[in-house]
Design a protein around this motif. Structure first.
Motif, mmCIF file in Angstrom:
data_model
loop_
_atom_site.group_PDB
_atom_site.id
_atom_site.type_symbol
_atom_site.label_atom_id
_atom_site.label_comp_id
_atom_site.label_asym_id
_atom_site.label_seq_id
_atom_site.Cartn_x
_atom_site.Cartn_y
_atom_site.Cartn_z
ATOM 1 N N UNK A 120 6.964 31.335 -11.509
ATOM 2 C CA UNK A 120 6.471 32.707 -11.462
ATOM 3 C C UNK A 120 5.203 32.700 -10.598
ATOM 4 N N UNK A 121 5.283 33.330 -9.404
ATOM 5 C CA UNK A 121 4.162 33.278 -8.468
ATOM 6 C C UNK A 121 2.924 33.988 -9.016
ATOM 7 N N UNK A 125 -0.800 32.384 -9.095
ATOM 8 C CA UNK A 125 -1.974 33.090 -8.575
ATOM 9 C C UNK A 125 -3.070 33.182 -9.644
ATOM 10 N N UNK A 126 -2.648 33.483 -10.868
ATOM 11 C CA UNK A 126 -3.600 33.619 -11.978
ATOM 12 C C UNK A 126 -4.322 32.285 -12.241
ATOM 13 N N UNK A 166 0.889 23.113 -15.267
ATOM 14 C CA UNK A 166 0.734 24.326 -16.075
ATOM 15 C C UNK A 166 1.701 25.419 -15.649
ATOM 16 N N UNK A 167 1.878 25.599 -14.331
ATOM 17 C CA UNK A 167 2.741 26.701 -13.884
ATOM 18 C C UNK A 167 4.201 26.441 -14.259
#
Length: 302
Positions: A120-121, A125-126, A166-167
């Motif tokens: 999830x991009x 980004x977050x 994490x992503x």
């Protein structure tokens, strides 16, 4: 037809992997594939202890100065590109040398990677924004909680690697470590793994001397020239981030140099922890070239 052979040289930073790889490449009349995740980048020379011009001339090298820091180059990209290159080189050579201290990249070639899930991009980004605002500590803490297995293996001073872990878990609900224990892929070549190590006090002394040499060679000027690019993940790494802190007035030069030495020693310790888990690695002292060649020849004869 006899099977082709890949000789993999691993070990902690500053142990002498480059020197051994060149000796082996000359002995077996072959070429070297670098598996060092920082030496890919053209702009980073001194701080990554890249082979010198003389060393690069002593044997053909691949994946050194192959990418720009602005390019994303993942472990999966390396697996695909390196295997394609090796396929071409093996058409002319019986033996190839792979050298590096990046365990994930070595693992990608020797064992293969599973297909990683779609990311999830927005999450990426977050996480990058969180890193910009709050630094590495909360990222490190979150990864240690959510995926302790990957956290134990990863370079904990490298935000890019930790954000990657994490992503994956935040996007898919599955730990990145679960993808890295992939079913081993069959490779069309024989693999011989050589590990270099020495007394820890001696290794740490070599690391400290290397950092002093890097400073003499102009590491500070190199880092200064890259200051406008410091937001790129490639530069969030030992030897660069500490000097960016100095340039930002957050620390003294003396303290920054000490931090580079300390963080490099910690990195070497993590590298050894990673490689010691691999029972296929045969360990030698860095100066045991004759014994290493004898061992390799015995393995090839089998």
């Amino acid at each position: 037809m006899p099977q082709k052979t890949l000789i993999v040289v691993v070990g902690p930073t500053a142990i002498g992997k480059t020197a051994l790889a060149i000796k082996l490449a000359q002995f077996y009349d072959t070429e070297i594939i670098s598996a060092d995740s920082r030496q890919f980048f053209k702009e980073m020379a001194i701080g990554t202890a890249k082979p010198s011009a003389e060393e690069l001339a002593a044997a053909p090298h691949h994946f050194i100065n192959s990418h720009h820091i602005t390019q994303l180059f993942s472990t999966g990209d390396f697996e695909v590109e390196a295997l394609q290159l090796m396929d071409m080189l093996f058409s002319e050579k019986e033996v190839l040398i792979m050298v590096g201290g990046s365990g994930l990249y070595i693992n990608a070639i020797c064992n293969g990677l599973d297909e990683l899930p779609e990311i999830d991009l927005g999450i990426r980004e977050k996480l990058n924004q969180q890193f910009e605002l709050e630094g590495i500590a909360p990222i490190r803490q979150q990864l240690a909680t959510l995926d302790p297995e990957y956290f134990a293996k990863v370079d904990q001073s490298n935000p890019q690697r930790m954000i990657r872990g994490l992503e994956v878990i935040l996007s898919s609900g599955k730990k990145l470590s679960s993808f890295l224990t992939a079913h081993k892929k069959e490779r069309p070549f024989h693999i011989i793994k050589i590990g270099l190590n020495t007394d820890r006090a001696k290794l740490y002394e070599q690391i400290n001397l290397r950092v002093d040499l890097m400073m003499q060679q102009g590491l500070l000027a190199e880092v200064k020239s890259l200051e406008d690019h410091k937001h790129y993940n490639a530069l969030n790494t030992v030897g660069y981030s500490e000097l960016f802190d100095f340039l930002a007035g957050q620390t003294t030069l003396e303290h920054a140099i000490e931090k580079i030495k300390q963080n490099t020693r910690r990195f070497a310790k993590r590298q050894l922890t990673w490689f010691r888990k691999d029972t296929e690695i045969q360990w030698f002292e860095p100066n045991e070239t004759e014994a290493i060649i004898k061992y390799i020849n015995q393995q090839i004869a089998h």
